[in-house]
Each structure stands twice: as structure tokens, then as C-alpha cells.
Design an enzyme around this catalytic site. Structure first.
Site, PDB file in Angstrom:
ATOM      1  N   HIS A   3       0.892  -1.304  -0.049  1.00 50.39           N
ATOM      2  CA  HIS A   3       0.101  -0.032   0.067  1.00 50.39           C
ATOM      3  C   HIS A   3       0.852   1.214   0.029  1.00 50.39           C
ATOM      4  O   HIS A   3       0.419   2.349  -0.642  1.00 50.39           O
ATOM      5  CB  HIS A   3      -1.003  -0.037   0.995  1.00 50.39           C
ATOM      6  CG  HIS A   3      -1.820  -1.255   1.446  1.00 50.39           C
ATOM      7  ND1 HIS A   3      -2.549  -1.387   2.380  1.00 50.39           N
ATOM      8  CD2 HIS A   3      -2.099  -2.288   0.495  1.00 50.39           C
ATOM      9  CE1 HIS A   3      -3.295  -2.543   2.042  1.00 50.39           C
ATOM     10  NE2 HIS A   3      -2.904  -3.102   0.909  1.00 50.39           N
TER      11      HIS A   3
ATOM     12  N   HIS B 200      -9.253  -2.278  -5.058  1.00 46.87           N
ATOM     13  CA  HIS B 200      -8.242  -2.391  -4.063  1.00 46.87           C
ATOM     14  C   HIS B 200      -7.081  -3.494  -4.686  1.00 46.87           C
ATOM     15  O   HIS B 200      -5.776  -3.184  -4.593  1.00 46.87           O
ATOM     16  CB  HIS B 200      -8.711  -3.158  -2.784  1.00 46.87           C
ATOM     17  CG  HIS B 200      -7.635  -3.267  -1.883  1.00 46.87           C
ATOM     18  ND1 HIS B 200      -7.035  -2.340  -1.187  1.00 46.87           N
ATOM     19  CD2 HIS B 200      -6.866  -4.615  -1.489  1.00 46.87           C
ATOM     20  CE1 HIS B 200      -5.807  -2.660  -0.194  1.00 46.87           C
ATOM     21  NE2 HIS B 200      -5.798  -3.908  -0.712  1.00 46.87           N
TER      22      HIS B 200
ATOM     23  N   ASP C  57      -3.147  -2.904  -5.011  1.00 48.68           N
ATOM     24  CA  ASP C  57      -2.207  -3.770  -4.687  1.00 48.68           C
ATOM     25  C   ASP C  57      -1.138  -4.111  -5.676  1.00 48.68           C
ATOM     26  O   ASP C  57      -0.013  -3.856  -5.792  1.00 48.68           O
ATOM     27  CB  ASP C  57      -2.677  -5.060  -4.307  1.00 48.68           C
ATOM     28  CG  ASP C  57      -3.180  -5.222  -2.704  1.00 48.68           C
ATOM     29  OD1 ASP C  57      -2.754  -4.259  -2.088  1.00 48.68           O
ATOM     30  OD2 ASP C  57      -3.897  -6.127  -2.358  1.00 48.68           O
TER      31      ASP C  57
ATOM     32  N   HIS D 203      -0.281 -11.259  -4.950  1.00 47.96           N
ATOM     33  CA  HIS D 203       1.151 -10.663  -4.579  1.00 47.96           C
ATOM     34  C   HIS D 203       1.973 -11.596  -5.264  1.00 47.96           C
ATOM     35  O   HIS D 203       3.212 -11.291  -5.779  1.00 47.96           O
ATOM     36  CB  HIS D 203       1.484 -10.565  -3.383  1.00 47.96           C
ATOM     37  CG  HIS D 203       0.298  -9.521  -2.502  1.00 47.96           C
ATOM     38  ND1 HIS D 203       0.375  -8.186  -2.894  1.00 47.96           N
ATOM     39  CD2 HIS D 203      -0.433  -9.654  -1.628  1.00 47.96           C
ATOM     40  CE1 HIS D 203      -0.712  -7.588  -2.156  1.00 47.96           C
ATOM     41  NE2 HIS D 203      -1.236  -8.715  -1.496  1.00 47.96           N
TER      42      HIS D 203
END
Length: 303
Positions: free
Chosen positions: A78, A237, A241, A264
Site C-alpha cells: 500500500h 483494491h 495492490d 502478490h
């Protein structure tokens, strides 16, 4: 276009999403070509960890840098996303724990912190990575790719068979030539499911999570009294990310990023594949403003 850093040092205190530890974050201006460097000041001898894709060695629900000696800096995505959104190249980040504070679960508090510190240009050209050839990573039904594009755009889709998700779009495309990171992306919060909480805590994760720093979903509804900030906040969101994960490469990308059910780990694998494919990318800088792709004209102006 020139590199950017902060005008002054600024600090904030918060809680780690996964550790639950109280942590102080201090952002310092840094010299040109420093990049983003984290510094663990809670250790007996402070340890610097320079951001690079090869150090992302833990991707369980966040992007965590882990050095070969085991020094960790977790949940960096973030803050990295905020750096990317404001075009900040050089900062030293002091942190008093193994995790960046979660704040409200979005990048907006970091944007506020950075804008409060002020941003200044430096007498060195900003270095971009221009993607010259398609690069892709596929794992089952999940995939991510980078394509040549004279600017920066993101298209992501998610897939959750759940009432709260079925009520909202699960695909978003944003071309930053015409859309604002601050307005469209920075306020989108992280999310999680009630049924995952016990599992996470058994594995030392999610100990600092609550309704003030995450969207929490039960079997049917969003539990946060204020509801969602955007109808499609979940996928926005994921874009937040992804932007943070991609900025771990150390430079803004001139490319189109797209993905389906990305996370991720997949985002990091894409960066590693890109860097391992030398003919797929090149460094570029621009001496004249009109040469800069329009996506980067929308970076907030420096006073």
C-alpha cells in the site's frame, strides 16, 4: 521529467495488519537514484533493505521483503502504491517493526502523509522501464501480463462466487492517461472474510485487522457499517495492490498491465520474468515534457 523525493521528514504511527504490533513509520528525503529503501530501526544495528523483486520472499496475503539474513519488512504494497501514485522515486523509510502499519487499509493515509511532507523534484532524470515485448505468467486459471503501451494502464478482474461480490462489477479497466490514481484507486481498502480469520490467526496473520482497517465480509454481507467506498471497491483494491507490487521493480512502468485473479505472488513472478527477459524492456528517460507519455502528466504537480 525529473526524479522526486520528499521536502521534509514526516512520521506516523499505526498497527501492523498481520502482526498486530504498534509501529512507527518515518519517511525521509533521499538523494537521486537512491530508490525506495526500508530501514529497520528497531534492530540492535539498523538494517537497510533496498526494494527489489528478488527480495519479495513471502507473499502470504501481502508483499514482504526478506533478506538472506532473515530481516523482514512486511505489507509494503500500500505504501509502495502511494509512492507510485505520486511519482516518488527516492525515499528512506524507517520502520520500528517487521511490518508497515496498515492505517485504514488503503493508500489514502499514505498519500496524505506524503503530500503533507511535500514533494520536490531533483536534478536527475526520472528513469522509466518501457516494456517492449509481451510478458506473461499463467498459473491454472490465474494470469498476469505486461504489454507494450505508450503510457500506463491496468485492467484486472477477480472471481468470487459470493453475494457481496456478485452485487458489484468484478472487472475494472483504468487508463491513467485520463483517470486519477488519487481519486479512483487510493481510497480502496483491503478486504477479508470472517471465515478466514481463525485460519489467519493460527498462522500468525491478521492479528491487527478490524473494521477500521479492512472490509470484512460474512457469508453474505459487508459488515462495515459505512459500507463500501466504491461499488467495485474489491477489484479497485486489487488494482491498488498491483500498482504497489509492480513498483517494487524500482521504476515506473510504461506498459499495460492486465490480470485475472492476480495476487502478490503472481505479480512478483511477472516482475522477475520481465527482468529475466532482457529484450522485453529498456530504461528510458525524457528530456522534454512533451516526450513523456500522457499517463504521467497526471502526477500531482510539485509546488
Amino acid at each position: 521529467m525529473l526524479q522526486r523525493t520528499l521536502k521534509q521528514t514526516i512520521s506516523a504511527t499505526g498497527v501492523g495488519l498481520h502482526s498486530g504490533e504498534r509501529v512507527k513509520l518515518t519517511l525521509h528525503p533521499a538523494a537521486p537514484d537512491t530508490g525506495i529503501v526500508f530501514r529497520r530501526t528497531d534492530l540492535p544495528a539498523p538494517v537497510e533493505v533496498a526494494v527489489q523483486p528478488s527480495l519479495v520472499n513471502d507473499t502470504r496475503l501481502s508483499s514482504t521483503l526478506v533478506t538472506d539474513t532473515g530481516v523482514r519488512v512486511g505489507t509494503i504494497e500500500h505504501l509502495m502504491s502511494a509512492f507510485a501514485g505520486l511519482g516518488i522515486d527516492n525515499v528512506v523509510v524507517d520502520v520500528t517493526a517487521a511490518e508497515i502499519p496498515i492505517m485504514d487499509g488503503s493508500a489514502a493515509p499514505f498519500i496524505f502523509l506524503l503530500q503533507t511532507a511535500g514533494i520536490e523534484e531533483q536534478a536527475r532524470p526520472k528513469k522509466f522501464i518501457r516494456v517492449k515485448k509481451p510478458v506473461e505468467v499463467v498459473e491454472g486459471d490465474k494470469w498476469v501480463k505486461l504489454l507494450p503501451h505508450e503510457g500506463f494502464s491496468v485492467e484486472l478482474s477477480i472471481e468470487f462466487n459470493h453475494p457481496a461480490f456478485n452485487r458489484a462489477p468484478q472487472k475494472v479497466h483504468i487508463d491513467f492517461a485520463s483517470r486519477s490514481y488519487i481519486d479512483e484507486i487510493s481510497r480502496a481498502r483491503t478486504f477479508g472474510f470472517m471465515h478466514e480469520v481463525e485460519y489467519m490467526r493460527q498462522h500468525g496473520l491478521g492479528r491487527g485487522g478490524n473494521l477500521n482497517n479492512a472490509i470484512v465480509i460474512d457469508d453474505e454481507y459487508v459488515l462495515n457499517p459505512e459500507g463500501l467506498r466504491f461499488p467495485d471497491e474489491f477489484v479497485r483494491h486489487k488494482i491498488l495492490d498491483a500498482i504497489g507490487d509492480l513498483y517494487i521493480v524500482g521504476h515506473p512502468l510504461i506498459a499495460a498491465f492486465s490480470g485475472h485473479k492476480s495476487g502478490h505472488a503472481l505479480n512478483n513472478k511477472l516482475l522477475r520474468v520481465l527482468l529475466d527477459t532482457p529484450d522485453a524492456w529498456e530504461f528510458v528517460s525524457f528530456s522534454q515534457p512533451e516526450q513523456v507519455p500522457s499517463s504521467f502528466h497526471r502526477l500531482p504537480e510539485v509546488e
